[in-house]
Design an enzyme around this catalytic site. Structure first.
Site, PDB file in Angstrom:
ATOM      1  N   ARG A 241       0.598  -1.202   0.034  1.00 39.99           N
ATOM      2  CA  ARG A 241       0.031   0.077   0.134  1.00 39.99           C
ATOM      3  C   ARG A 241       0.853   1.089   0.042  1.00 39.99           C
ATOM      4  O   ARG A 241       1.874   1.054   0.758  1.00 39.99           O
ATOM      5  CB  ARG A 241      -0.824   0.115   1.530  1.00 39.99           C
ATOM      6  CG  ARG A 241      -2.215  -0.901   1.285  1.00 39.99           C
ATOM      7  CD  ARG A 241      -2.880  -0.638  -0.161  1.00 39.99           C
ATOM      8  NE  ARG A 241      -4.187  -1.366   0.050  1.00 39.99           N
ATOM      9  CZ  ARG A 241      -4.360  -2.357  -0.583  1.00 39.99           C
ATOM     10  NH1 ARG A 241      -3.480  -2.869  -1.602  1.00 39.99           N
ATOM     11  NH2 ARG A 241      -5.489  -3.119  -0.606  1.00 39.99           N
ATOM     12  N   GLU A 270      -3.277   7.435  -5.043  1.00 39.46           N
ATOM     13  CA  GLU A 270      -3.426   6.850  -6.178  1.00 39.46           C
ATOM     14  C   GLU A 270      -4.584   7.332  -6.710  1.00 39.46           C
ATOM     15  O   GLU A 270      -5.542   7.722  -6.007  1.00 39.46           O
ATOM     16  CB  GLU A 270      -3.739   5.475  -5.868  1.00 39.46           C
ATOM     17  CG  GLU A 270      -2.200   4.708  -5.579  1.00 39.46           C
ATOM     18  CD  GLU A 270      -2.395   2.945  -5.277  1.00 39.46           C
ATOM     19  OE1 GLU A 270      -3.519   2.592  -5.796  1.00 39.46           O
ATOM     20  OE2 GLU A 270      -1.351   2.701  -5.018  1.00 39.46           O
ATOM     21  N   HIS A 289      -0.825  -0.035  -9.782  1.00 39.13           N
ATOM     22  CA  HIS A 289      -1.337  -0.982  -8.907  1.00 39.13           C
ATOM     23  C   HIS A 289      -2.251  -2.085  -9.341  1.00 39.13           C
ATOM     24  O   HIS A 289      -3.260  -2.248  -9.567  1.00 39.13           O
ATOM     25  CB  HIS A 289      -2.442  -0.075  -8.156  1.00 39.13           C
ATOM     26  CG  HIS A 289      -3.040  -0.816  -6.868  1.00 39.13           C
ATOM     27  ND1 HIS A 289      -3.353  -0.099  -5.504  1.00 39.13           N
ATOM     28  CD2 HIS A 289      -3.061  -2.161  -6.568  1.00 39.13           C
ATOM     29  CE1 HIS A 289      -3.775  -1.067  -4.549  1.00 39.13           C
ATOM     30  NE2 HIS A 289      -3.452  -2.293  -5.000  1.00 39.13           N
TER      31      HIS A 289
HETATM   32  C1  GLV Z   1      -5.147  -5.181  -3.998  1.00 40.00           C
HETATM   33  O1  GLV Z   1      -4.588  -4.120  -3.671  1.00 40.00           O
HETATM   34  C2  GLV Z   1      -5.469  -6.139  -2.757  1.00 40.00           C
HETATM   35  O2  GLV Z   1      -5.345  -5.744  -1.920  1.00 40.00           O
HETATM   36  O3  GLV Z   1      -5.897  -7.324  -3.065  1.00 40.00           O
END
Ligand code: GLV
Length: 329
Positions: A241, A270, A289
């Site tokens: 994250r 983001e 991401h």
């Molecule tokens: C994506 O970021 C997830 O947490 O699955």
């Protein structure tokens, strides 16, 4: 089920799990627009549903849950669940499911790929070609660094971190060190990994890869003080994250050569602004991401998100649950 339960599906997700739910007699409302719902849309649409099948862009905070305390289960289509106020969900007796494991290989691949891309300046060099700057062979320009025999430091050695560590050990014979609250005995045995303090992780890692959850404890953990303790030749990788690192401190650490490079699949905020200085740095690789973005992983997530709902109504429990304490109350 006496009366069909209604599920609000907040984003377009692979059909495989949705078909399982329809086959079991659930009624689905699918949000079809190509953006997350606004907080007020989320409340409005949740009102006449018993189940929320949501994902990382949906803000399921205490205010939302207080208004929608009628929800019987929340099934998160992701492994991370920092968008959901778990304490609030637990207080309100709402079980929360998630989708671990099925995306671990895919996400570890992205961490591994970013490490390699950063070490050889691949994203930057690709951009030079697009700008028509592919000149003659230059023996001393744009040199990268090798990974063989280096030390990988994993911050948060869990499901995904262990696969990244395996990849690094098998491909490059990297030594593995890690920092966790609890020892990971399986990893120590399988990978000869050594658990170290946070400061040792910073000081010894040639590549430091973040695989933790985002929590009060990990938020902003990689800040200026942390980057200062890392090797000037080190590479920082974050596929967990964005808020685990302080982005302005990361930019400064790269500009002042406190660390050598960074590979990021997650940023803060983001999406990243297109004029972010990270995007023009030679030793930085950024992806939008996409850690779990394979057909296999996304189908697997769809299946698990559905199974959590089906099993909850069949047996009263979820196979993949974030707040198991809620069922004891
Ligand atoms: C994506 O970021 C997830 O947490 O699955």
């Amino acid at each position: 089920m006496d009366k069909a339960k209604r599920i609000l599906v907040t984003r377009k997700i692979p059909e495989v799990g949705l078909k399982q739910l329809e086959a079991q007699g659930f009624e689905l409302t699918k949000w079809t627009r190509d953006r997350p719902m606004t907080p007020s849309e989320l409340v409005e649409h949740s009102m006449d549903h018993q189940v929320l099948l949501c994902t990382v862009g949906d803000r399921v905070d205490r205010a939302f849950l207080a208004t929608c305390s009628h929800l019987e289960i929340i099934s998160q289509y992701a492994v991370g669940h920092d968008n959901i106020d778990l304490n609030a969900a637990t207080d309100m007796g709402i079980p929360v499911g998630f989708t671990p494991d099925v995306l671990s290989e895919a996400t570890a691949d992205i961490a591994f790929g970013l490490m390699l891309a950063t070490s050889r300046k691949m994203f930057f060099l690709h951009k030079t070609i697009l700008k028509g700057e592919w000149g003659d062979f230059k023996p001393t320009s744009h040199l990268g660094m090798e990974l063989t025999g280096k030390t990988l430091g994993v911050f948060g050695l869990g499901r995904i971190g262990i696969i990244m560590a395996e990849r690094c050990k098998n491909a490059y014979g990297m030594e593995v060190i890690y920092h966790n609250r609890r020892a990971n005995n399986a990893a120590e045995k399988a990978l000869n990994a050594t658990r170290v303090s946070f400061d040792e992780l910073l000081a010894k890692s040639d590549v430091l890869s973040v695989h933790c959850v985002l929590s009060d404890e990990t938020r902003g953990r990689f800040d200026q003080a942390a980057f200062t303790k890392m090797k000037p030749t080190s590479i920082f990788i974050n596929t967990a994250r964005g808020a685990v690192h302080r982005e302005s401190d990361l930019i400064k650490a790269l500009q002042s050569n406190e660390i050598w490079g960074a590979g990021l699949d997650v940023t803060d905020p983001e999406p990243m602004a297109k004029d972010n200085p990270l995007l023009s740095m030679e030793t930085v690789a950024v992806l939008p991401h996409v850690g779990s973005g394979t057909m296999e992983a996304r189908d697997g997530m769809s299946r698990l998100a559905a199974e959590n709902i089906i099993e909850f109504y069949r047996t009263g429990t979820l196979p993949h649950m974030v707040n198991p304490g809620v069922l004891k109350n």
